[in-house]
Design a protein around this motif. Structure first.
Motif, PDB file in Angstrom:
ATOM      1  N   PRO A  71       1.072  -1.477   0.210  1.00  0.00           N
ATOM      2  CA  PRO A  71      -0.123   0.016  -0.597  1.00  0.00           C
ATOM      3  C   PRO A  71       0.537   0.819   0.444  1.00  0.00           C
ATOM      4  CG  PRO A  71       0.073  -0.768   2.517  1.00  0.00           C
ATOM      5  CD  PRO A  71       0.727  -1.394   1.330  1.00  0.00           C
ATOM      6  N   PRO A  72       0.007   2.409  -0.591  1.00  0.00           N
ATOM      7  CA  PRO A  72       0.813   3.901  -0.639  1.00  0.00           C
ATOM      8  C   PRO A  72       1.324   4.174   0.957  1.00  0.00           C
ATOM      9  CG  PRO A  72      -0.926   4.397  -1.328  1.00  0.00           C
ATOM     10  CD  PRO A  72      -0.830   2.690  -1.422  1.00  0.00           C
ATOM     11  N   MET A  73       2.144   4.487   0.744  1.00  0.00           N
ATOM     12  CA  MET A  73       2.524   5.149   2.412  1.00  0.00           C
ATOM     13  C   MET A  73       2.199   5.991   2.640  1.00  0.00           C
ATOM     14  SD  MET A  73       6.160   6.407   3.815  1.00  0.00           S
ATOM     15  CE  MET A  73       7.436   4.983   3.436  1.00  0.00           C
ATOM     16  N   THR A  74       1.213   6.317   3.335  1.00  0.00           N
ATOM     17  CA  THR A  74       0.539   7.518   4.710  1.00  0.00           C
ATOM     18  C   THR A  74       1.247   8.364   4.478  1.00  0.00           C
ATOM     19  OG1 THR A  74       0.958   6.939   6.659  1.00  0.00           O
ATOM     20  CG2 THR A  74      -0.954   5.608   5.283  1.00  0.00           C
ATOM     21  N   VAL A  75       0.547   9.765   4.264  1.00  0.00           N
ATOM     22  CA  VAL A  75       2.024  10.961   4.788  1.00  0.00           C
ATOM     23  C   VAL A  75       1.681  11.469   7.004  1.00  0.00           C
ATOM     24  CG1 VAL A  75       1.439  14.013   4.300  1.00  0.00           C
ATOM     25  CG2 VAL A  75       1.185  12.032   2.766  1.00  0.00           C
ATOM     26  N   CYS A  76       2.558  11.718   6.824  1.00  0.00           N
ATOM     27  CA  CYS A  76       1.973  12.172   8.541  1.00  0.00           C
ATOM     28  C   CYS A  76       0.871  13.342   8.740  1.00  0.00           C
ATOM     29  CB  CYS A  76       3.496  12.388   8.755  1.00  0.00           C
ATOM     30  SG  CYS A  76       3.186  13.483  10.870  1.00  0.00           S
ATOM     31  N   THR A  77       0.103  13.097   9.576  1.00  0.00           N
ATOM     32  CA  THR A  77      -0.943  14.793   9.609  1.00  0.00           C
ATOM     33  C   THR A  77       0.345  15.820  10.450  1.00  0.00           C
ATOM     34  OG1 THR A  77      -2.187  12.753  10.727  1.00  0.00           O
ATOM     35  CG2 THR A  77      -2.554  14.886  11.168  1.00  0.00           C
ATOM     36  N   PRO A  78      -0.285  16.811   9.937  1.00  0.00           N
ATOM     37  CA  PRO A  78       0.629  18.683   9.904  1.00  0.00           C
ATOM     38  C   PRO A  78       0.224  18.043  11.657  1.00  0.00           C
ATOM     39  CG  PRO A  78      -1.119  18.412   7.756  1.00  0.00           C
ATOM     40  CD  PRO A  78      -1.400  16.705   8.970  1.00  0.00           C
ATOM     41  N   GLU A  79       1.332  18.687  11.994  1.00  0.00           N
ATOM     42  CA  GLU A  79       1.482  19.030  13.373  1.00  0.00           C
ATOM     43  C   GLU A  79       0.620  20.434  13.645  1.00  0.00           C
ATOM     44  OE1 GLU A  79       2.383  16.846  15.637  1.00  0.00           O
ATOM     45  OE2 GLU A  79       4.175  15.509  15.141  1.00  0.00           O
ATOM     46  N   THR A  80       0.243  20.904  15.110  1.00  0.00           N
ATOM     47  CA  THR A  80      -0.583  21.500  15.307  1.00  0.00           C
ATOM     48  C   THR A  80       0.050  22.628  16.329  1.00  0.00           C
ATOM     49  OG1 THR A  80      -1.972  20.284  16.966  1.00  0.00           O
ATOM     50  CG2 THR A  80      -3.449  20.860  14.943  1.00  0.00           C
ATOM     51  N   LYS A  81       0.762  21.913  16.907  1.00  0.00           N
ATOM     52  CA  LYS A  81       1.484  22.377  18.428  1.00  0.00           C
ATOM     53  C   LYS A  81       3.272  22.655  17.820  1.00  0.00           C
ATOM     54  CE  LYS A  81      -0.085  19.254  22.024  1.00  0.00           C
ATOM     55  NZ  LYS A  81       0.166  17.927  22.197  1.00  0.00           N
ATOM     56  N   ALA A  82       3.609  23.818  18.137  1.00  0.00           N
ATOM     57  CA  ALA A  82       5.141  24.483  18.107  1.00  0.00           C
ATOM     58  C   ALA A  82       6.199  23.867  18.482  1.00  0.00           C
ATOM     59  CB  ALA A  82       4.760  25.733  18.156  1.00  0.00           C
ATOM     60  N   ARG A 147       4.115  12.866  14.606  1.00  0.00           N
ATOM     61  CA  ARG A 147       5.080  12.604  13.846  1.00  0.00           C
ATOM     62  C   ARG A 147       5.412  11.481  14.640  1.00  0.00           C
ATOM     63  NH1 ARG A 147       7.867  16.817  14.166  1.00  0.00           N
ATOM     64  NH2 ARG A 147       7.457  17.243  11.380  1.00  0.00           N
ATOM     65  N   ALA A 148       5.550  11.501  15.566  1.00  0.00           N
ATOM     66  CA  ALA A 148       6.267  10.500  16.771  1.00  0.00           C
ATOM     67  C   ALA A 148       4.821   8.896  16.194  1.00  0.00           C
ATOM     68  CB  ALA A 148       6.254  10.567  18.384  1.00  0.00           C
ATOM     69  N   ALA A 149       3.614   9.563  16.260  1.00  0.00           N
ATOM     70  CA  ALA A 149       2.663   7.997  15.646  1.00  0.00           C
ATOM     71  C   ALA A 149       3.138   7.479  14.323  1.00  0.00           C
ATOM     72  CB  ALA A 149       1.216   8.765  16.298  1.00  0.00           C
ATOM     73  N   TRP A 150       2.893   8.420  13.715  1.00  0.00           N
ATOM     74  CA  TRP A 150       3.524   7.569  12.440  1.00  0.00           C
ATOM     75  C   TRP A 150       4.860   7.188  12.020  1.00  0.00           C
ATOM     76  CZ3 TRP A 150       7.808   9.639   9.160  1.00  0.00           C
ATOM     77  CH2 TRP A 150       7.057   9.675   7.560  1.00  0.00           C
ATOM     78  N   LEU A 151       5.275   7.256  12.312  1.00  0.00           N
ATOM     79  CA  LEU A 151       6.958   6.593  12.859  1.00  0.00           C
ATOM     80  C   LEU A 151       6.635   5.249  13.764  1.00  0.00           C
ATOM     81  CD1 LEU A 151       9.724   9.442  14.117  1.00  0.00           C
ATOM     82  CD2 LEU A 151       9.763   8.457  11.368  1.00  0.00           C
ATOM     83  N   GLY A 152       6.112   5.059  14.207  1.00  0.00           N
ATOM     84  CA  GLY A 152       5.574   4.188  14.846  1.00  0.00           C
ATOM     85  C   GLY A 152       5.365   3.117  13.902  1.00  0.00           C
ATOM     86  N   GLN A 153       4.918   2.903  13.436  1.00  0.00           N
ATOM     87  CA  GLN A 153       3.825   2.234  11.863  1.00  0.00           C
ATOM     88  C   GLN A 153       5.013   1.688  11.141  1.00  0.00           C
ATOM     89  OE1 GLN A 153       2.254   3.438   8.159  1.00  0.00           O
ATOM     90  NE2 GLN A 153       3.175   6.611   8.925  1.00  0.00           N
ATOM     91  N   PHE A 154       6.798   1.886  11.511  1.00  0.00           N
ATOM     92  CA  PHE A 154       7.433   1.579  10.440  1.00  0.00           C
ATOM     93  C   PHE A 154       8.416   0.901  11.229  1.00  0.00           C
ATOM     94  CE2 PHE A 154       6.654   5.965   8.515  1.00  0.00           C
ATOM     95  CZ  PHE A 154       5.829   5.321   7.507  1.00  0.00           C
ATOM     96  N   ASN A 155       8.355   0.936  12.641  1.00  0.00           N
ATOM     97  CA  ASN A 155       9.286   0.065  14.246  1.00  0.00           C
ATOM     98  C   ASN A 155       8.435  -0.306  14.926  1.00  0.00           C
ATOM     99  OD1 ASN A 155      10.957  -0.394  15.251  1.00  0.00           O
ATOM    100  ND2 ASN A 155      12.121   1.023  15.571  1.00  0.00           N
ATOM    101  N   PRO A 156       8.201  -1.597  15.292  1.00  0.00           N
ATOM    102  CA  PRO A 156       7.188  -1.740  16.091  1.00  0.00           C
ATOM    103  C   PRO A 156       8.014  -1.888  17.398  1.00  0.00           C
ATOM    104  CG  PRO A 156       8.451  -3.956  14.192  1.00  0.00           C
ATOM    105  CD  PRO A 156       8.568  -2.495  14.439  1.00  0.00           C
ATOM    106  N   ASP A 157       8.759  -1.452  17.580  1.00  0.00           N
ATOM    107  CA  ASP A 157       9.550  -0.947  18.842  1.00  0.00           C
ATOM    108  C   ASP A 157       8.492   0.239  19.690  1.00  0.00           C
ATOM    109  OD1 ASP A 157      10.661  -3.015  19.290  1.00  0.00           O
ATOM    110  OD2 ASP A 157      12.936  -2.264  18.929  1.00  0.00           O
ATOM    111  N   TRP A 158       8.243   1.167  18.497  1.00  0.00           N
ATOM    112  CA  TRP A 158       7.753   2.249  19.019  1.00  0.00           C
ATOM    113  C   TRP A 158       6.424   2.165  18.306  1.00  0.00           C
ATOM    114  CZ3 TRP A 158      11.268   5.303  15.062  1.00  0.00           C
ATOM    115  CH2 TRP A 158      12.830   5.877  15.161  1.00  0.00           C
ATOM    116  N   ASN A 159       5.714   1.655  18.257  1.00  0.00           N
ATOM    117  CA  ASN A 159       4.588   1.533  18.640  1.00  0.00           C
ATOM    118  C   ASN A 159       3.648   2.412  19.545  1.00  0.00           C
ATOM    119  OD1 ASN A 159       5.149  -0.660  20.617  1.00  0.00           O
ATOM    120  ND2 ASN A 159       3.895  -2.296  19.286  1.00  0.00           N
ATOM    121  N   PHE A 160       4.540   2.512  21.157  1.00  0.00           N
ATOM    122  CA  PHE A 160       3.647   3.042  22.141  1.00  0.00           C
ATOM    123  C   PHE A 160       3.477   5.107  22.175  1.00  0.00           C
ATOM    124  CE2 PHE A 160       7.931   3.788  22.574  1.00  0.00           C
ATOM    125  CZ  PHE A 160       8.382   4.769  22.906  1.00  0.00           C
ATOM    126  N   SER A 161       3.771   5.017  20.880  1.00  0.00           N
ATOM    127  CA  SER A 161       3.859   6.308  20.140  1.00  0.00           C
ATOM    128  C   SER A 161       2.709   7.263  19.461  1.00  0.00           C
ATOM    129  CB  SER A 161       5.157   7.367  19.464  1.00  0.00           C
ATOM    130  OG  SER A 161       5.191   6.306  18.006  1.00  0.00           O
TER     131      SER A 161
END
Length: 514
Positions: A71-82, A147-161
């Motif tokens: 499947p095509p890679m999803t784009v990360c949701t834009p951040e709303t916080k600074a 961004r952390a949640a988006w990265l979590g889909q590529f690394n199982p160790d980060w799925n807490f993000s």
């Protein structure tokens, strides 16, 4: 291909024992093998390697590549916080260099409190840190943003993000650490709902997750949990049953608590003249022993009967004695401290006060007692805790250091000085790792006194100086945290900074610009 197995056997045995040959080959492959084996300029090893290369490539001929629907890679949701300001990013680097999880946790707390995000460049490093240290996971997920949640889909160790907005969403979709935090949050506001959440998902949870979730109930036991907890004593997992047993022991009214009290009520009686008689009835195979109560004393000076009663008293709520004897809390404390039959059980009563977190009776007991009991220390008012820790430090240095290190409150300068002076006498025990683990409790103001703290033994000086330099770096980073997250527009951070003098741990009043 059978021929490939012959080649593997030759590789294992060696060409001296099994030379390469054309056995099993046919067609073009046989012609190539004859050419290789007939070449007199090649030794046996070279012939074997040539033949293996030809056979391998022949096997690969016509192989179809594996195809998959990706499947095509999803784009990360834009951040709303600074993102956090440059000053905070500058502080983060020395915080990471110290390798102190406490200091890193403090940095993340400032970051999330300011509603800011981690810098993208440091995000992978922080996610790895959080993967290795569970205490950082919830804060890292919050400070990591989308961004952390988006990265979590590529690394199982980060799925807490994965970040969830509500306790319900964290409970249903979060990682275990996030679910625990969500359960804690709802437990404080609505214990009934928290229990319902547990009951609904309980059959699906693993034994490890069950144990972690039960830890939330253990922090603040509630009588509303009793019936359900009693039903869990039939669980197959040993660690789950042990956790359930511990919680039930903290709940007055549970079957375990009542069993213990029935034994005590019969063993310790108040006579008409006001004196107490202690006589343990014969228990034999009483069910209380199946709950972890030991039958035999491991101290020759303490009888088996006294040992059993001490265990039971330490697990029964102190208020039961007030009803049993018809006396006030202060009078009960006096009886345990002054009456000869009860004196051996005074430490057990202290343990009971600590076990049930009875702050009111802790204060009452300390008012009646001339002896210092460190088990009661955490339940006293903060000011009194500091005063008693300072007063009795020389008598119980290691016990007070252990307690102070586990207590989140920052130490007074006086207490910190005593702790560091003692640490200087045992620098191999209270080393850099120890400083990393208690930097939250160490006040920044102690930096001005570090030069005055020296070991009593000359051979400890070099090692202790290294510890002081490391502690200076920790204090320098800690001192910069409050100001690093303030908005830079038109304001200057007012936190002190450490001047790089001698060992780099002297405080000055000059504030860095944000």
């Amino acid at each position: 291909m059978e021929r490939w197995n012959h080649i593997i056997n030759t590789a294992l045995l060696g060409t001296a024992k099994k030379p390469a040959d054309a056995q099993g080959l046919s067609g073009p492959l046989r012609q190539a093998a004859d050419t290789i084996l007939g070449n007199a300029s090649l030794d046996r090893e070279e012939q074997f390697l040539h033949l293996a290369a030809v056979t391998y490539n022949y096997r690969q001929s016509g192989t179809q590549p594996v195809t998959a629907a990706v499947p095509p890679m999803t784009v990360c949701t834009p951040e709303t916080k600074a993102c956090c300001p440059p000053a905070a990013i500058r502080v983060l680097q020395p915080v990471l260099e110290t390798d102190s999880i406490q200091l890193l946790q403090l940095w993340l707390e400032y970051c999330t409190k300011a509603n800011l995000l981690l810098p993208p460049a440091q995000l992978p490093v922080m996610l790895d840190k959080a993967w290795r240290n569970k205490s950082l996971r919830v804060l890292t997920a919050a400070a990591g943003g989308h961004r952390a949640a988006w990265l979590g889909q590529f690394n199982p160790d980060w799925n807490f993000s994965r970040v969830a907005d509500t306790p319900e969403e964290r409970w249903l979709n979060g990682a275990t650490a996030q679910r625990v935090e969500a359960l804690k949050e709802i437990r404080t506001t609505d214990p009934v709902i928290a229990l319902q959440w547990l009951q609904q998902t309980w059959p699906k949870e693993s034994a490890t997750v069950k144990t972690e979730l039960l830890g939330v109930l253990e922090e603040i036991p509630a009588t509303t949990d009793l019936e359900w907890l009693e039903s869990l004593l039939s669980e197959k997992s040993k660690q789950v049953k042990e956790t359930v047993m511990r919680i039930l022991k903290k709940l007055p009214g549970s079957s375990l608590h009542e069993q213990y009290w029935q034994v005590l009520a019969g063993a310790i009686q108040l006579q008409y003249d006001g004196h107490v008689v202690v006589a343990l009835p014969e228990l034999n195979d009483d069910p209380v022993f199946q709950s972890g109560i030991e039958k035999l004393s491991n101290n020759k000076q303490v009888s088996d009967e006294t040992h059993i009663l001490c265990q039971l008293i330490s697990l029964v709520h102190p208020s039961r004695w007030e009803t049993h004897f018809g006396r006030s809390a202060a009078e009960i404390m006096t009886m345990f401290l002054q009456q000869e039959p009860l004196k051996p059980f005074a430490p057990a009563l202290v343990q009971a006060i600590a076990w049930f977190g009875d702050q009111e009776r802790a204060v009452t007991f300390m008012q009646q007692s001339e002896t210092f009991y460190i088990d009661i220390l955490p339940m006293l008012p903060p000011v009194q805790q500091q005063e008693l820790s300072e007063k009795f430090f020389d008598e119980y240095p290691e016990a007070i250091i252990k307690y102070a290190g586990n207590h989140p409150a920052e130490w007074s300068v006086a207490l910190c000085t005593k702790i560091l002076r003692y640490a200087a006498t045992q620098p191999y025990t209270y080393n850099q790792l120890f400083m990393n683990n208690v930097i939250r409790q160490i006040p920044v103001a102690i930096a001005a006194s570090l030069d005055d703290i020296v070991p009593s033994e000359s051979y400890h000086v070099g090692y202790w100086n290294n510890i002081k330099v490391h502690l200076g770096k920790l204090l320098q980073a800690k001192s910069q945290l409050p100001g690093a997250f303030k908005k830079a527009e038109g304001r200057k951070a007012k936190s002190p900074r450490l001047q790089n003098k001698t060992n780099n741990y002297q405080l000055t009043s000059k504030a860095p610009k944000s």
